[in-house]
Design a protein around this motif. Structure first.
Motif, PDB file in Angstrom:
ATOM      1  N   ILE A  26      -0.562  30.194  20.937  1.00 15.97           N
ATOM      2  CA  ILE A  26      -0.006  31.493  21.322  1.00 15.97           C
ATOM      3  C   ILE A  26       0.333  31.474  22.809  1.00 15.97           C
ATOM      4  CG2 ILE A  26      -0.494  33.967  21.546  1.00 15.97           C
ATOM      5  CD1 ILE A  26      -2.329  33.706  19.110  1.00 15.97           C
ATOM      6  N   ILE A  27       1.567  31.836  23.153  1.00 10.40           N
ATOM      7  CA  ILE A  27       2.024  31.919  24.534  1.00 10.40           C
ATOM      8  C   ILE A  27       1.691  33.321  25.054  1.00 10.40           C
ATOM      9  CG2 ILE A  27       3.948  31.580  26.106  1.00 10.40           C
ATOM     10  CD1 ILE A  27       3.200  29.145  24.330  1.00 10.40           C
ATOM     11  N   GLU A  28       0.699  33.400  25.918  1.00 11.45           N
ATOM     12  CA  GLU A  28       0.138  34.700  26.313  1.00 11.45           C
ATOM     13  C   GLU A  28       1.178  35.635  26.917  1.00 11.45           C
ATOM     14  OE1 GLU A  28      -3.312  34.412  28.757  1.00 11.45           O
ATOM     15  OE2 GLU A  28      -4.346  33.017  27.415  1.00 11.45           O
ATOM     16  N   GLU A  29       2.059  35.093  27.773  1.00 13.58           N
ATOM     17  CA  GLU A  29       3.011  35.979  28.455  1.00 13.58           C
ATOM     18  C   GLU A  29       4.054  36.569  27.514  1.00 13.58           C
ATOM     19  OE1 GLU A  29       4.043  31.631  29.567  1.00 13.58           O
ATOM     20  OE2 GLU A  29       2.272  32.904  29.303  1.00 13.58           O
ATOM     21  N   GLU A  72      -8.017  25.551  17.154  1.00 14.75           N
ATOM     22  CA  GLU A  72      -7.248  24.410  16.648  1.00 14.75           C
ATOM     23  C   GLU A  72      -7.995  23.627  15.574  1.00 14.75           C
ATOM     24  OE1 GLU A  72      -8.137  20.640  19.532  1.00 14.75           O
ATOM     25  OE2 GLU A  72      -6.321  21.790  19.896  1.00 14.75           O
ATOM     26  N   ILE A  73      -9.304  23.771  15.487  1.00 12.87           N
ATOM     27  CA  ILE A  73     -10.045  23.094  14.415  1.00 12.87           C
ATOM     28  C   ILE A  73      -9.793  23.795  13.081  1.00 12.87           C
ATOM     29  CG2 ILE A  73     -12.346  22.528  13.544  1.00 12.87           C
ATOM     30  CD1 ILE A  73     -13.229  22.092  16.409  1.00 12.87           C
ATOM     31  N   ARG A  74      -9.739  25.126  13.099  1.00  6.84           N
ATOM     32  CA  ARG A  74      -9.468  25.870  11.868  1.00  6.84           C
ATOM     33  C   ARG A  74      -7.992  25.845  11.483  1.00  6.84           C
ATOM     34  NH1 ARG A  74     -12.989  29.630   9.703  1.00  6.84           N
ATOM     35  NH2 ARG A  74     -15.025  29.805  10.721  1.00  6.84           N
ATOM     36  N   CYS A  75      -7.112  25.733  12.464  1.00 11.16           N
ATOM     37  CA  CYS A  75      -5.670  25.788  12.197  1.00 11.16           C
ATOM     38  C   CYS A  75      -5.250  24.626  11.300  1.00 11.16           C
ATOM     39  CB  CYS A  75      -4.892  25.754  13.509  1.00 11.16           C
ATOM     40  SG  CYS A  75      -3.085  25.769  13.281  1.00 11.16           S
ATOM     41  N   GLU A  76      -4.537  24.968  10.214  1.00  7.56           N
ATOM     42  CA  GLU A  76      -4.068  23.959   9.256  1.00  7.56           C
ATOM     43  C   GLU A  76      -2.601  23.592   9.470  1.00  7.56           C
ATOM     44  OE1 GLU A  76      -5.722  22.302   6.797  1.00  7.56           O
ATOM     45  OE2 GLU A  76      -7.597  23.156   7.530  1.00  7.56           O
ATOM     46  N   GLY A  77      -1.983  24.155  10.496  1.00  7.43           N
ATOM     47  CA  GLY A  77      -0.601  23.790  10.807  1.00  7.43           C
ATOM     48  C   GLY A  77       0.428  24.285   9.812  1.00  7.43           C
ATOM     49  N   CYS A  78       0.118  25.363   9.076  1.00  7.52           N
ATOM     50  CA  CYS A  78       1.055  25.846   8.045  1.00  7.52           C
ATOM     51  C   CYS A  78       2.285  26.523   8.647  1.00  7.52           C
ATOM     52  CB  CYS A  78       0.342  26.791   7.088  1.00  7.52           C
ATOM     53  SG  CYS A  78      -0.126  28.377   7.828  1.00  7.52           S
ATOM     54  N   ALA A  79       2.177  26.990   9.908  1.00  9.08           N
ATOM     55  CA  ALA A  79       3.286  27.594  10.665  1.00  9.08           C
ATOM     56  C   ALA A  79       3.689  28.981  10.163  1.00  9.08           C
ATOM     57  CB  ALA A  79       4.507  26.675  10.685  1.00  9.08           C
ATOM     58  N   LEU A  80       2.867  29.620   9.335  1.00  5.69           N
ATOM     59  CA  LEU A  80       3.208  30.971   8.883  1.00  5.69           C
ATOM     60  C   LEU A  80       3.230  31.941  10.054  1.00  5.69           C
ATOM     61  CD1 LEU A  80       3.768  33.035   6.675  1.00  5.69           C
ATOM     62  CD2 LEU A  80       1.292  33.234   6.316  1.00  5.69           C
ATOM     63  N   CYS A  81       2.225  31.840  10.938  1.00  3.53           N
ATOM     64  CA  CYS A  81       2.202  32.740  12.098  1.00  3.53           C
ATOM     65  C   CYS A  81       3.414  32.500  12.998  1.00  3.53           C
ATOM     66  CB  CYS A  81       0.904  32.546  12.879  1.00  3.53           C
ATOM     67  SG  CYS A  81       0.647  30.869  13.501  1.00  3.53           S
ATOM     68  N   TYR A  82       3.814  31.251  13.131  1.00  5.10           N
ATOM     69  CA  TYR A  82       4.978  30.890  13.949  1.00  5.10           C
ATOM     70  C   TYR A  82       6.243  31.553  13.413  1.00  5.10           C
ATOM     71  CZ  TYR A  82       8.902  27.846  15.273  1.00  5.10           C
ATOM     72  OH  TYR A  82      10.110  27.356  15.694  1.00  5.10           O
ATOM     73  N   ARG A  83       6.393  31.529  12.110  1.00  2.95           N
ATOM     74  CA  ARG A  83       7.599  32.115  11.506  1.00  2.95           C
ATOM     75  C   ARG A  83       7.550  33.643  11.495  1.00  2.95           C
ATOM     76  NH1 ARG A  83       6.816  27.566   8.062  1.00  2.95           N
ATOM     77  NH2 ARG A  83       5.591  28.830   6.588  1.00  2.95           N
ATOM     78  N   ALA A  84       6.327  34.206  11.422  1.00  2.00           N
ATOM     79  CA  ALA A  84       6.208  35.660  11.272  1.00  2.00           C
ATOM     80  C   ALA A  84       6.193  36.419  12.595  1.00  2.00           C
ATOM     81  CB  ALA A  84       4.946  35.989  10.482  1.00  2.00           C
ATOM     82  N   CYS A  85       5.866  35.749  13.683  1.00  2.00           N
ATOM     83  CA  CYS A  85       5.674  36.449  14.959  1.00  2.00           C
ATOM     84  C   CYS A  85       6.959  37.156  15.416  1.00  2.00           C
ATOM     85  CB  CYS A  85       5.231  35.464  16.038  1.00  2.00           C
ATOM     86  SG  CYS A  85       4.999  36.253  17.659  1.00  2.00           S
ATOM     87  N   PRO A  86       6.925  38.489  15.576  1.00  2.00           N
ATOM     88  CA  PRO A  86       8.145  39.226  15.962  1.00  2.00           C
ATOM     89  C   PRO A  86       8.564  38.941  17.410  1.00  2.00           C
ATOM     90  CG  PRO A  86       6.260  40.704  15.908  1.00  2.00           C
ATOM     91  CD  PRO A  86       5.793  39.403  15.352  1.00  2.00           C
ATOM     92  N   GLU A  87       7.642  38.491  18.252  1.00  2.00           N
ATOM     93  CA  GLU A  87       7.953  38.243  19.657  1.00  2.00           C
ATOM     94  C   GLU A  87       8.276  36.781  19.942  1.00  2.00           C
ATOM     95  OE1 GLU A  87       8.204  40.791  21.453  1.00  2.00           O
ATOM     96  OE2 GLU A  87       7.193  42.254  20.158  1.00  2.00           O
ATOM     97  N   LYS A  88       8.229  35.936  18.871  1.00  2.00           N
ATOM     98  CA  LYS A  88       8.445  34.484  19.057  1.00  2.00           C
ATOM     99  C   LYS A  88       7.470  33.934  20.111  1.00  2.00           C
ATOM    100  CE  LYS A  88      11.897  34.699  16.200  1.00  2.00           C
ATOM    101  NZ  LYS A  88      11.666  34.273  14.791  1.00  2.00           N
ATOM    102  N   ALA A  89       6.241  34.422  20.033  1.00  2.00           N
ATOM    103  CA  ALA A  89       5.235  34.057  21.042  1.00  2.00           C
ATOM    104  C   ALA A  89       4.330  32.921  20.578  1.00  2.00           C
ATOM    105  CB  ALA A  89       4.392  35.283  21.381  1.00  2.00           C
ATOM    106  N   ILE A  90       4.652  32.335  19.439  1.00  2.00           N
ATOM    107  CA  ILE A  90       3.829  31.238  18.917  1.00  2.00           C
ATOM    108  C   ILE A  90       4.673  29.969  18.821  1.00  2.00           C
ATOM    109  CG2 ILE A  90       2.464  30.411  16.947  1.00  2.00           C
ATOM    110  CD1 ILE A  90       1.709  33.286  16.370  1.00  2.00           C
ATOM    111  N   GLU A  91       4.133  28.883  19.309  1.00  2.00           N
ATOM    112  CA  GLU A  91       4.798  27.591  19.215  1.00  2.00           C
ATOM    113  C   GLU A  91       3.924  26.633  18.407  1.00  2.00           C
ATOM    114  OE1 GLU A  91       5.636  26.120  23.090  1.00  2.00           O
ATOM    115  OE2 GLU A  91       7.058  27.740  23.582  1.00  2.00           O
ATOM    116  N   MET A  92       4.592  25.718  17.708  1.00  2.00           N
ATOM    117  CA  MET A  92       3.879  24.656  16.991  1.00  2.00           C
ATOM    118  C   MET A  92       3.899  23.429  17.892  1.00  2.00           C
ATOM    119  SD  MET A  92       2.928  26.235  14.337  1.00  2.00           S
ATOM    120  CE  MET A  92       2.164  24.850  13.488  1.00  2.00           C
TER     121      MET A  92
END
Length: 283
Positions: free
Chosen positions: A62-65, A89-109
């Motif tokens: 997550i990009i805080e700014e 990052e240990i729990r993250c499975e890399g599915c990228a759902l949050c990346y695709r859903a984020c309305p602010e484009k604040a998540i990077e893979m």
């Protein structure tokens, strides 16, 4: 190019001991495909020529700014990897759902180093092994990378044989190491659990249409179960290429890193290799 993979249904059966001895007898490139806990390099004492970083699957950051803290990512993450707008990052499975859903484009893979591959040489052979970082996944992918590196080296050297020391069990790393194999050498122990483990790994090997060969290690410690293993192999038309006796000298030589092994068990391993070589020549 031919490939022999040494496998077993559990750890501690003697796979690595056999592979180490084979490395002194065969004109082959050797690879340790147990990337979670490699140990063949301890016996072979290689000189590392190159270290290659391994990048596994991408994970969310997550990009805080950019984050508006709407909480959508935490709500939809089924792995509970997001809390207080931070990604575990240990729990993250890399599915990228949050990346695709984020309305602010604040998540990077983000792709980060998850382990290392070691390209080595020993006094016997070229050798490749790898180590996955603690807690990381994608061991199957790393095994495939190790196998491919070993294959490339063999092609460059004009060597037409790969010998892979597989991981124990029947999981993803074992499946990845069996890819492209002509033969699978199954190392069995003469115990009832060892018999069950052997049957399980044979089923996996045959599922991928790889020919299994059997070695019974320490066969003379329980001859009743050794007979059951032999009966199973006869009934299923599986070749037993050797029976290694219990030899107190062998662990002493392993502890002193003395290979090739010069003892009764070591001599039987030599004979096993020559039998495998004959079978490989006829494939």
């Amino acid at each position: 190019m031919k490939q022999l993979t040494v496998v077993s249904g559990k750890g501690g059966t003697g796979k690595t001991t056999l592979t180490a001895m084979f490395s002194t007898l065969a004109n082959a490139v050797i690879a340790d495909c147990d990337v979670d806990a490699p140990n063949l390099h301890i016996l072979l004492q290689p000189k590392v020529k190159e270290v290659i970083p391994f990048y596994g699957m991408k994970k969310a950051v997550i990009i805080e700014e950019k984050c508006s803290q709407c909480g959508l990512c935490e709500e939809i993450c089924r792995f509970e990897a997001i809390s207080n707008f931070k990604v575990d990052e240990i729990r993250c499975e890399g599915c990228a759902l949050c990346y695709r859903a984020c309305p602010e484009k604040a998540i990077e893979m983000v792709e980060e180093k998850r382990g290392e591959i070691y390209i080595c040489e020993t006094k016997f052979c070229d050798f490749v092994y790898a180590l996955l970082s603690p807690g990381e996944e994608n061991s199957g992918k790393l095994v495939s990378e190790v196998r491919n590196k070993a294959k490339n080296i063999a092609e460059e050297r004009g060597i037409d044989l790969l010998i892979l020391d597989g991981a124990p069990g029947v999981g993803c790393p074992v499946i990845a190491s069996l890819a492209g194999s002509n033969l699978a050498l199954v190392v069995a122990e003469p115990t009832l659990s060892g018999l069950n483990d052997m049957i399980r790994i044979i089923e996996l090997v045959e599922h991928f249409k790889v020919k299994p060969l059997i070695v019974i290690n320490k066969f003379d410690l329980n001859k009743d179960v050794t007979e059951k293993i032999e009966e199973f192999c006869r009934s299923n038309k599986i070749d037993i290429v050797g029976k290694i006796p219990f030899d107190e000298e062998l662990p002493k030589q392993i502890a002193e890193l003395k290979i090739p092994f010069e003892c009764e068990a070591g001599e039987e391993i030599r004979k096993i290799w020559y039998r495998i070589e004959e079978i490989m020549d006829n494939i």
